[in-house]
Write a protein that holds these residues in place. Sequence first.
Motif, mmCIF file in Angstrom:
data_model
loop_
_atom_site.group_PDB
_atom_site.id
_atom_site.type_symbol
_atom_site.label_atom_id
_atom_site.label_comp_id
_atom_site.label_asym_id
_atom_site.label_seq_id
_atom_site.Cartn_x
_atom_site.Cartn_y
_atom_site.Cartn_z
ATOM 1 N N ASN A 332 96.720 33.324 78.733
ATOM 2 C CA ASN A 332 97.381 32.533 77.685
ATOM 3 C C ASN A 332 96.643 32.712 76.355
ATOM 4 O OD1 ASN A 332 98.363 30.258 76.056
ATOM 5 N ND2 ASN A 332 99.326 29.601 77.963
ATOM 6 N N MET A 333 97.428 32.813 75.278
ATOM 7 C CA MET A 333 96.831 33.041 73.966
ATOM 8 C C MET A 333 95.856 31.935 73.587
ATOM 9 S SD MET A 333 97.603 35.737 72.398
ATOM 10 C CE MET A 333 98.486 37.106 73.073
ATOM 11 N N GLU A 337 94.675 26.317 77.069
ATOM 12 C CA GLU A 337 95.673 26.321 78.137
ATOM 13 C C GLU A 337 95.196 27.071 79.378
ATOM 14 O OE1 GLU A 337 98.359 24.660 77.921
ATOM 15 O OE2 GLU A 337 98.447 24.213 75.779
HETATM 16 C C1 LIG Z 1 100.455 29.038 77.312
HETATM 17 O O1 LIG Z 1 100.511 27.863 78.086
HETATM 18 C C2 LIG Z 1 101.448 26.922 77.611
HETATM 19 C C3 LIG Z 1 101.315 25.660 78.431
HETATM 20 O O2 LIG Z 1 101.298 25.924 79.796
HETATM 21 C C4 LIG Z 1 102.851 27.529 77.707
HETATM 22 O O3 LIG Z 1 103.790 26.602 77.233
HETATM 23 C C5 LIG Z 1 102.894 28.801 76.889
HETATM 24 O O4 LIG Z 1 104.147 29.438 77.066
HETATM 25 C C6 LIG Z 1 101.779 29.754 77.314
HETATM 26 N N1 LIG Z 1 101.756 30.868 76.410
HETATM 27 C C7 LIG Z 1 101.762 32.123 76.822
HETATM 28 C C8 LIG Z 1 101.727 33.177 75.781
HETATM 29 O O5 LIG Z 1 101.777 32.396 78.003
#
Ligand SMILES: *[C@@H]1O[C@H](CO)[C@@H](O)[C@H](O)[C@H]1NC(C)=O
Length: 376
Positions: A332-333, A337
């Motif tokens: 995740n960026m 998260e």
């Molecule tokens: C990062 O995590 C959040 C919360 O779980 C999610 O909504 C989001 O889509 C994720 N971003 C990526 C790039 O995976």
Amino acid sequence: MSCSGVSVGVFLPLFMCFWLYLGLQKRKLIRTKQMFFELNGGLFLQQQISNYNGTSTGTGGFKIFSKEELEKATSNFAADRILGRGGHGIVYKGDLEDKTVVAIKKSKMTEEVPTKEFAREMFILSQINHKNVVKLLGCCLEVEVPMLVYEFVSNGTLYQYIHGSRGLDSDTGFHTCLRIAVESAEALAYMHSSASPPILHGDVKTANILLDDKLTAKVSDFGASKLAPTDEAQMATLVQGTCGYLDPEYLMTCRLTDKSDVYSFGVVLLELLTRKKALYFDGPEEDRSLVLCFMMAVKVGQHQDLLDSQVRDEMRIEALEEITHLVMRCLNMSGEERPTMKEVAERLEMLRRYHHHPWAQADANPEEEQSLLAME
Ligand SMILES: *[C@@H]1O[C@H](CO)[C@@H](O)[C@H](O)[C@H]1NC(C)=O
Ligand SMILES: *[C@@H]1O[C@H](CO)[C@@H](O)[C@H](O)[C@H]1NC(C)=O
Ligand SMILES: *[C@@H]1O[C@H](CO)[C@@H](O)[C@H](O)[C@H]1NC(C)=O
């Protein structure tokens, strides 16, 4: 008669000059060594070692080596002793006098001034005793850039294991990879939680996960980030790491966190699943980022195509989806998260057990499993 009188008259002063010169050079050499030793925090480290000596924790045999000892151990850093070269320096194989085989890391020159902080980090690292972390045995401080002495791990790196010619054969299989992943994750989780502030790795990649003769994972090179910079000016110049594994958030903020290690570990997992390199070459194009390819494939639901065929054959579909989900969370960026290394290790361990005995947990409830793990 007069002839020899002349030669004594000429040569004696010359000889004495030469002798004096040698003496001065030797003194200078000793002074230089002492200066580097002090600059590199040697006195502080010595004091720490003797403070801890005799206490129940002990120093775990941490030793301050002399330059001569390490030169002797490596036949003067001979080329045939080189185990590997990295961005940070060269690693040599060394044989100590007591027959211990070690890996000696000689770092490249850097512009940073060595500090007491370095010695402090060395000391903390020397206290770490985890079966999946390469043990730091000692260091040599009387040189301009300190050298580190590690335990020798015999069976190459995970990178070689995945991508090398001897590669993965059918009898090692994916369960070995999964075990290696669990062990590496546990090592990182341990380091993140063992000290405060946490010990961060800073350069997690398959080339930094070593394997011993039983294919046990041993994470090496902790504290590539050792001189965790404190002031902003220093930070801007100090983004280190390896292309293809670097946490994008770290690139933007220049602040290395435990979640940066989680991101890089996500790339390691991907490498295990796809058996492609973090930056891989595919047809006529230039290098492609494994992370970007995988993310795009997940978006359109075609990530299964990227997985290694053996992985696809061996793993059950629900386990594959579970591990894909875990990888995506690691990548995740936003660091916030991402899961912690502890959670990653626990989830991988569950997957490993499931992989071994799918029937045993076919209908186990995940909440229950979590608590089982927590109780161990
Ligand atoms: C990062 O995590 C959040 C919360 O779980 C999610 O909504 C989001 O889509 C994720 N971003 C990526 C790039 O995976
Ligand atoms: C640690 O203590 C032992 C004996 O208890 C002694 O032989 C050794 O020299 C000490 N080491 C250091 C670094 O003080
Ligand atoms: C690495 O370990 C495997 C499995 O134990 C063994 O078969 C192999 O010979 C080892 N290779 C080296 C280079 O030690």
